[in-house]
Enzyme design. Structure first.
Site, PDB file in Angstrom:
ATOM      1  N   ARG A   5     -28.896 -39.339  66.555  1.00  0.00           N
ATOM      2  CA  ARG A   5     -28.640 -39.997  65.556  1.00  0.00           C
ATOM      3  C   ARG A   5     -28.893 -41.485  65.148  1.00  0.00           C
ATOM      4  O   ARG A   5     -29.255 -42.056  64.492  1.00  0.00           O
ATOM      5  CB  ARG A   5     -27.005 -39.963  65.030  1.00  0.00           C
ATOM      6  CG  ARG A   5     -26.828 -38.483  64.537  1.00  0.00           C
ATOM      7  CD  ARG A   5     -25.313 -37.821  64.459  1.00  0.00           C
ATOM      8  NE  ARG A   5     -25.379 -36.525  63.749  1.00  0.00           N
ATOM      9  CZ  ARG A   5     -24.159 -35.939  63.631  1.00  0.00           C
ATOM     10  NH1 ARG A   5     -23.159 -36.261  64.453  1.00  0.00           N
ATOM     11  NH2 ARG A   5     -24.280 -34.696  63.187  1.00  0.00           N
TER      12      ARG A   5
ATOM     13  N   TYR B 267     -32.107 -34.977  58.298  1.00  0.00           N
ATOM     14  CA  TYR B 267     -31.879 -34.283  59.687  1.00  0.00           C
ATOM     15  C   TYR B 267     -31.018 -35.118  60.661  1.00  0.00           C
ATOM     16  O   TYR B 267     -30.702 -35.928  60.302  1.00  0.00           O
ATOM     17  CB  TYR B 267     -33.192 -34.065  60.514  1.00  0.00           C
ATOM     18  CG  TYR B 267     -34.054 -34.967  60.746  1.00  0.00           C
ATOM     19  CD1 TYR B 267     -35.431 -34.720  60.781  1.00  0.00           C
ATOM     20  CD2 TYR B 267     -33.793 -36.465  61.023  1.00  0.00           C
ATOM     21  CE1 TYR B 267     -36.443 -35.488  61.148  1.00  0.00           C
ATOM     22  CE2 TYR B 267     -34.765 -37.303  61.405  1.00  0.00           C
ATOM     23  CZ  TYR B 267     -36.185 -36.778  61.700  1.00  0.00           C
ATOM     24  OH  TYR B 267     -37.148 -37.705  61.880  1.00  0.00           O
ATOM     25  N   GLU B 268     -30.626 -34.263  61.554  1.00  0.00           N
ATOM     26  CA  GLU B 268     -29.431 -34.623  62.644  1.00  0.00           C
ATOM     27  C   GLU B 268     -28.059 -34.882  61.637  1.00  0.00           C
ATOM     28  O   GLU B 268     -27.172 -35.392  62.368  1.00  0.00           O
ATOM     29  CB  GLU B 268     -29.857 -35.814  63.242  1.00  0.00           C
ATOM     30  CG  GLU B 268     -31.210 -36.075  63.747  1.00  0.00           C
ATOM     31  CD  GLU B 268     -31.594 -34.837  64.747  1.00  0.00           C
ATOM     32  OE1 GLU B 268     -30.586 -34.142  65.199  1.00  0.00           O
ATOM     33  OE2 GLU B 268     -32.779 -34.674  64.853  1.00  0.00           O
ATOM     34  N   GLY B 269     -28.030 -34.005  60.918  1.00  0.00           N
ATOM     35  CA  GLY B 269     -26.764 -33.958  60.045  1.00  0.00           C
ATOM     36  C   GLY B 269     -27.206 -34.942  58.666  1.00  0.00           C
ATOM     37  O   GLY B 269     -27.330 -35.974  58.764  1.00  0.00           O
TER      38      GLY B 269
END
Length: 592
Positions: free
Chosen positions: A295, A438-440
């Protein structure tokens, strides 16, 4: 134009603002002095501009192709650039010397990551994801797993991936269906399909170490029943080399908006051999080590992309002649550069304030990870870890949002020419858009910040950040030169403190309060962090006001622009948050 590393700005942030060499000395690693760090930054900038930046546009146009079933080819030149990257030891920059790395601090590695992301986001994602797997195995692996895999990742011989998402399970990983069945020899048979796997298959390395989330038959449903496994493309032989092919294959390459040069794959695990990484049914916690690292990494990458777009916009604005600027000296060309027009300056200065502020904030966040790991005082390590956890979703979401907004402004500076492929800005916009997903997704980041990090401890960690920013503002307010920055910062600290207390109270009575407020709240906290960061940079620059180095005057001018023209957006954010959830939740679904 190709990307050029903003070397002087990196030096300003690392040496003057964050004082990284002094930090490393206090942590017992004085070998990482300013000269050593500058050598790394200079060489990385050269590699970025001379080797991978020229591959950016061509890689976007060519993309990755499936040369044969399960066989992926990266764009022309990617393999040669990767081999040069490996020969020069870049893979091991932030890896431990125990496993063949150079042991540089994360804050320096993040600066290098930004350069590579700005030069070629698609290419840089391959080694970036591999280092994230290194971080995971270093944190969760057994001694044998570390000895086998980490030297291979640190050398660049092998790559790594993160296999979470499935067709039916994205954010809610508790729904995943991939199964892991224990075998008599202690390994596991892994079966299932994972999608959106960055670098899932490629022609850059001889092996790929997939980190896969799966569920054992006896494990409970939901996230508490998930375990994490190492599933290599080729099973290592007795000497640690490449052995037989494992039952894991690439089913397809995603056709996507941007980062065409990165192979985003559907991966099929058909009874593949895997090894448990960490504790059984603790897989999600283990994977979060990698996700949280990623992140920050992708936030840093977004900053690199908006830097690249800003460089193009600034160069174009200085060359493009259009109209006459009021008050400008007469010109025999009949027109002035558009950089002189007030609205174009607004767009350029917004980009500059965004990229330089976000860079300093992200590098400070990376520095916190070093302090968490290296500081000799256990209390300081804990304090740094708490602040790192608070800021991680802010850096990821804020940088990726600003990346899109700033790249759109760069395109606007170009006018119609920004919409044309040859000028490169439209590719930056297509590439950077993924980082908010992405990555949440950024909505998930906002809920993590407000729901878990703020409401979860009734605002204690947030108060720690507010206390630091408020103490800085209080110290600087008596200085006349700092008053224009310190006073609005102090007011914002008070506003965010009051609003946070209101949200703690509202969440006890309204189940939708945090969801309704999360995104504007993260943006508000992002502005708080940026305002404090710009005030700190202004202070450093004011103290160097007698210097002839133009960076100090530039920092003061940009800080002034940020406080006068961007920070007022926080008033609208506070009003949006205080509006509550009723306007969102009351309309029936058929009215949406």
């Amino acid at each position: 134009m190709n990307y050029q590393s903003p070397l002087r700005d990196f030096q300003f942030v690392l040496h003057e603002l964050l004082q990284v060499p002094s930090m490393m000395q206090s942590c017992g690693q004085s070998e990482f002095d300013a000269d050593t760090i500058d050598q790394v930054l200079t060489t990385a900038g050269q590699f970025a501009s001379e080797v991978i930046a020229p591959l950016n546009a061509a890689g976007d146009q060519h993309g990755c192709i499936m040369a044969a079933p399960g066989v992926v080819q990266t764009p022309p030149g990617f393999k040669q650039a990767y081999d040069e990257y490996t020969r020069n030891g870049w893979h091991g920059l932030a890896c431990s010397a125990e496993f063949g790395g150079q042991g540089f601090p994360s804050v320096v590695d993040s600066a290098v990551t930004e350069m590579f992301g700005g030069a070629n986001m698609a290419w840089s994602a391959y080694p970036g994801m591999s280092h994230a797997t290194y971080v995971n195995v270093a944190a969760n692996g057994s001694a044998e797993q570390k000895a086998l895999y980490l030297p291979k990742i640190a050398s660049g011989e092998w790559a790594g991936t993160m296999c979470l998402t499935e067709p039916n399970a994205g954010t809610d990983l508790g729904l995943l269906r991939t199964r892991a069945v224990l075998q008599p020899d202690g390994t596991y048979s892994i079966s299932g399909t994972k999608i959106f796997i960055s670098g899932g298959e490629q022609d850059l390395t001889e092996n790929v170490m997939h980190l896969v989330l799966a569920r054992m038959p006896s494990s409970p449903q939901g996230v508490k029943g998930i375990s994490l496994f190492i599933v290599p493309k080729f099973i290592p032989d007795a000497s640690g080399g490449v052995g037989p092919r494992n039952a894991v294959t690439c089913g397809s390459i995603e056709h996507k908006l941007g980062i065409h040069g990165n192979s985003t794959c559907t991966m099929n695990f058909d009874g593949a051999t895997g090894w448990l990484l960490g504790e059984a049914e603790r897989g999600l916690a283990g994977m979060f080590v990698q996700m949280n690292y990623m992140r920050v990494l992708v936030g840093v990458t977004a900053i690199g992309v908006m830097e690249a777009a800003y460089q193009k916009a600034l160069a174009y604005a200085k060359e493009r002649l259009q109209g006459r600027v009021a008050g400008a000296k007469p010109s025999d060309q009949g027109a002035d550069p558009i950089a002189g027009h007030a609205d174009v300056r607004r767009m350029l200065l917004t980009q500059k304030a965004n990229v330089e502020g976000a860079r300093a904030l992200a590098l400070w966040t990376s520095q916190l990870s070093d302090l968490q790991r290296l500081h000799p005082d256990a209390a300081k390590r804990t304090e740094a870890g708490e602040m790192l956890g608070l800021l991680t979703p802010v850096v990821k979401a804020l940088a990726s949002d600003l990346g899109v907004e700033s790249t759109l402004l760069a395109m606007q500076v170009f006018g119609g020419h920004g919409y044309i492929r040859e000028n490169g800005v439209e590719q930056h916009l297509r590439d950077v858009r993924i980082i908010g997903l992405y990555e949440g997704t950024n909505g998930v980041q906002a809920m993590d910040l407000l729901g878990r990090k703020v409401l979860g401890d009734h605002g204690q960690r947030m108060n720690a950040l507010l206390d630091m920013a408020g103490a800085f503002a209080e110290t600087c307010t008596p200085r006349k030169a700092m008053r224009e920055f310190a006073e609005p910062l102090a007011q914002l600290v008070a506003d965010v403190r009051q609003l946070t207390a209101e949200l703690v109270g509202a969440s006890a009575n309204d189940p939708h309060a945090s969801g309704a407020a999360a995104v504007p709240y993260l943006r508000l906290v992002g502005h708080l962090a940026l305002a404090w960061t710009w005030a700190r940079m202004a202070e450093v620059s004011i103290n160097k006001s007698e210097s002839t180095d133009p960076i100090y005057a530039s920092k003061i001018a940009t800080a002034r622009f940020y406080f006068q023209r961007i920070l007022p957006q926080t008033a609208a954010l506070r009003a949006e948050i205080r509006a509550g959830s009723s306007a969102l939740m009351e309309p029936a679904l058929d009215l949406l």
